[in-house]
Design a protein around this motif. Structure first.
Motif, short mmCIF file in Angstrom:
data_model
loop_
_atom_site.label_atom_id
_atom_site.label_comp_id
_atom_site.label_asym_id
_atom_site.label_seq_id
_atom_site.Cartn_x
_atom_site.Cartn_y
_atom_site.Cartn_z
N ASP A 138 -31.81 20.39 44.24
CA ASP A 138 -31.05 21.63 44.46
C ASP A 138 -29.54 21.39 44.37
O ASP A 138 -28.77 22.00 45.09
N ILE A 139 -29.14 20.48 43.49
CA ILE A 139 -27.72 20.24 43.23
C ILE A 139 -27.40 20.94 41.92
O ILE A 139 -27.61 20.40 40.83
N GLY A 191 -22.01 26.23 45.34
CA GLY A 191 -21.16 25.82 46.44
C GLY A 191 -20.94 24.33 46.54
O GLY A 191 -20.20 23.85 47.40
N ASN A 192 -21.57 23.56 45.67
CA ASN A 192 -21.40 22.10 45.67
C ASN A 192 -21.05 21.62 44.26
O ASN A 192 -21.71 20.77 43.69
N MET A 193 -20.00 22.23 43.69
CA MET A 193 -19.60 21.93 42.32
C MET A 193 -19.20 20.48 42.16
O MET A 193 -19.54 19.83 41.15
N VAL A 194 -18.48 19.91 43.15
CA VAL A 194 -18.04 18.52 43.04
C VAL A 194 -19.24 17.59 42.98
O VAL A 194 -19.30 16.67 42.15
N LYS A 195 -20.23 17.81 43.84
CA LYS A 195 -21.43 16.98 43.82
C LYS A 195 -22.20 17.17 42.52
O LYS A 195 -22.75 16.21 41.97
N ALA A 196 -22.27 18.40 42.05
CA ALA A 196 -23.00 18.68 40.80
C ALA A 196 -22.42 17.90 39.64
O ALA A 196 -23.15 17.41 38.77
N ILE A 197 -21.08 17.78 39.60
CA ILE A 197 -20.43 17.03 38.52
C ILE A 197 -20.57 15.53 38.75
O ILE A 197 -20.92 14.76 37.85
N GLU A 198 -20.28 15.10 39.99
CA GLU A 198 -20.30 13.66 40.30
C GLU A 198 -21.68 13.06 40.09
O GLU A 198 -21.82 11.99 39.49
N TYR A 199 -22.72 13.74 40.59
CA TYR A 199 -24.07 13.19 40.52
C TYR A 199 -24.67 13.24 39.12
O TYR A 199 -25.76 12.73 38.91
N GLU A 203 -31.70 12.54 25.93
CA GLU A 203 -32.91 12.51 26.74
C GLU A 203 -32.60 12.09 28.17
O GLU A 203 -33.16 12.65 29.12
N GLU A 204 -31.72 11.10 28.32
CA GLU A 204 -31.35 10.66 29.66
C GLU A 204 -30.63 11.76 30.43
O GLU A 204 -30.86 11.96 31.63
N ALA A 219 -33.59 15.96 37.54
CA ALA A 219 -33.61 15.36 38.87
C ALA A 219 -32.63 16.06 39.81
O ALA A 219 -32.93 16.26 41.00
N MET A 220 -31.48 16.46 39.30
CA MET A 220 -30.51 17.17 40.14
C MET A 220 -31.03 18.55 40.54
O MET A 220 -30.80 19.01 41.66
#
Length: 235
Positions: free
Chosen positions: A155-156, A161-169, A142-143, A150-151
Motif C-alpha cells: 500500500d505504498i 500521502g506518502n509520496m516520499v516513501k513511494a519514490i524512495e522505495y 521487468e524488475e 511489491a509496493m
C-alpha cells in the motif's frame, strides 16, 4: 492477424530512419510526407506482431498530437500556445521512435542481433556492449514492474500521502537492481565467448525476404530524397 518476419538489419535501418527523420528532423520540410509515413510505420509494425493495444494507444496519441497542431496552433498564444507546441511536438516526434525501438526489442533475440552485426562486420568492441545493452532495458523493465507490484501490495502508492516513501522505495531498489543486472549480463556475455578471438557459430537464421526488400527500397528512397533536398536539387 497478418504477421511477417523482418531481418534484424532491416529493423535497425527502420529504427535509424524513424529516429533521424521524425525525431531529428533530417531533410526539413521537404521530408514532411515521409515524416507522416514513418510516424505510422511503428504502429503497423507492432500490429503485425500482435501488439494491438500498444499500437493503437501509440497511434491514438500521435494522431491527437497532430490534430492539436493543425487545429489549435496559431489560435492559442502566449504561454498556453508554447505549452501546446511543446507537448504536441514532444509526442509527435518522440513517440514513433520509442514505438519502433520497442518493436525491435520485442521481436529480435540477442542471437539474431549478434548475427546481424557479424554480417555487417561490426567489430566485437561495439557488438558486445550493444548486445549487453540490448537485454538490459527489457530486464530493467521487468524488475521495475516487480518492484511496483511489491509496493502496491504494501500500500505504498503515489498520491496516498506518502509520496516520499513511494519514490524512495522504488528508486533505491531500482538502482541496486540496475547495477546487478549490468554485472550479470556482462558475465553472461563473457561466458558465451562473445569476446573470444575465434569466430562464433550461430544457429539462428537471418536473411532478406520480400518484406525486407520493400523496406530497403523505401529506406533508399528516403535517403536519396533527403540528400537531394539537402543539396538543393529539390526546391
Amino acid at each position: 492477424m497478418l504477421k511477417f518476419r523482418l531481418d534484424p538489419r532491416t529493423k535497425i535501418l527502420l529504427l535509424v530512419l524513424v529516429t533521424a527523420v521524425v525525431l531529428g528532423g533530417v531533410g526539413g520540410n521537404h521530408m514532411q510526407p515521409f515524416v507522416y509515413v514513418l510516424s505510422v510505420l511503428p504502429a503497423a509494425m507492432l500490429l503485425s506482431v500482435g501488439k494491438v493495444r500498444k499500437a493503437m494507444r501509440g497511434m491514438l496519441l500521435i494522431l491527437m498530437a497532430y490534430t492539436a497542431q493543425f487545429l489549435l496552433m496559431g489560435k492559442i498564444h502566449g504561454i498556453s500556445g508554447f505549452l501546446l507546441l511543446f507537448v504536441t511536438g514532444i509526442w509527435s516526434r518522440l513517440l514513433p521512435g520509442m514505438m519502433m525501438g520497442q518493436y525491435v526489442m520485442e521481436t529480435t533475440t540477442v542471437s539474431e542481433f549478434i548475427a546481424a552485426f557479424e554480417r555487417m562486420h561490426v567489430p566485437l568492441q561495439l557488438t558486445v556492449p550493444l548486445s549487453v545493452m540490448f537485454r538490459f532495458f527489457p530486464t530493467v523493465k521487468e524488475e521495475f514492474q516487480a518492484i511496483n507490484a511489491a509496493m502496491k501490495m504494501r500500500d505504498i502508492r503515489f498520491g496516498g500521502g506518502n509520496m516520499v516513501k513511494a519514490i524512495e522505495y522504488r528508486i533505491v531498489p531500482m538502482l541496486s537492481c540496475s547495477a546487478r543486472i549490468g554485472e550479470e549480463l556482462s558475465a553472461a556475455a563473457l561466458s558465451r565467448g562473445l569476446c573470444g578471438e575465434r569466430k562464433r557459430s550461430n544457429v539462428c537464421r537471418i536473411g532478406f525476404g520480400i518484406c525486407d526488400r520493400i523496406c530497403l527500397v523505401f529506406g533508399a528512397v528516403c535517403v536519396l530524397y533527403g540528400t537531394a533536398a539537402a543539396i538543393g536539387v529539390i526546391s
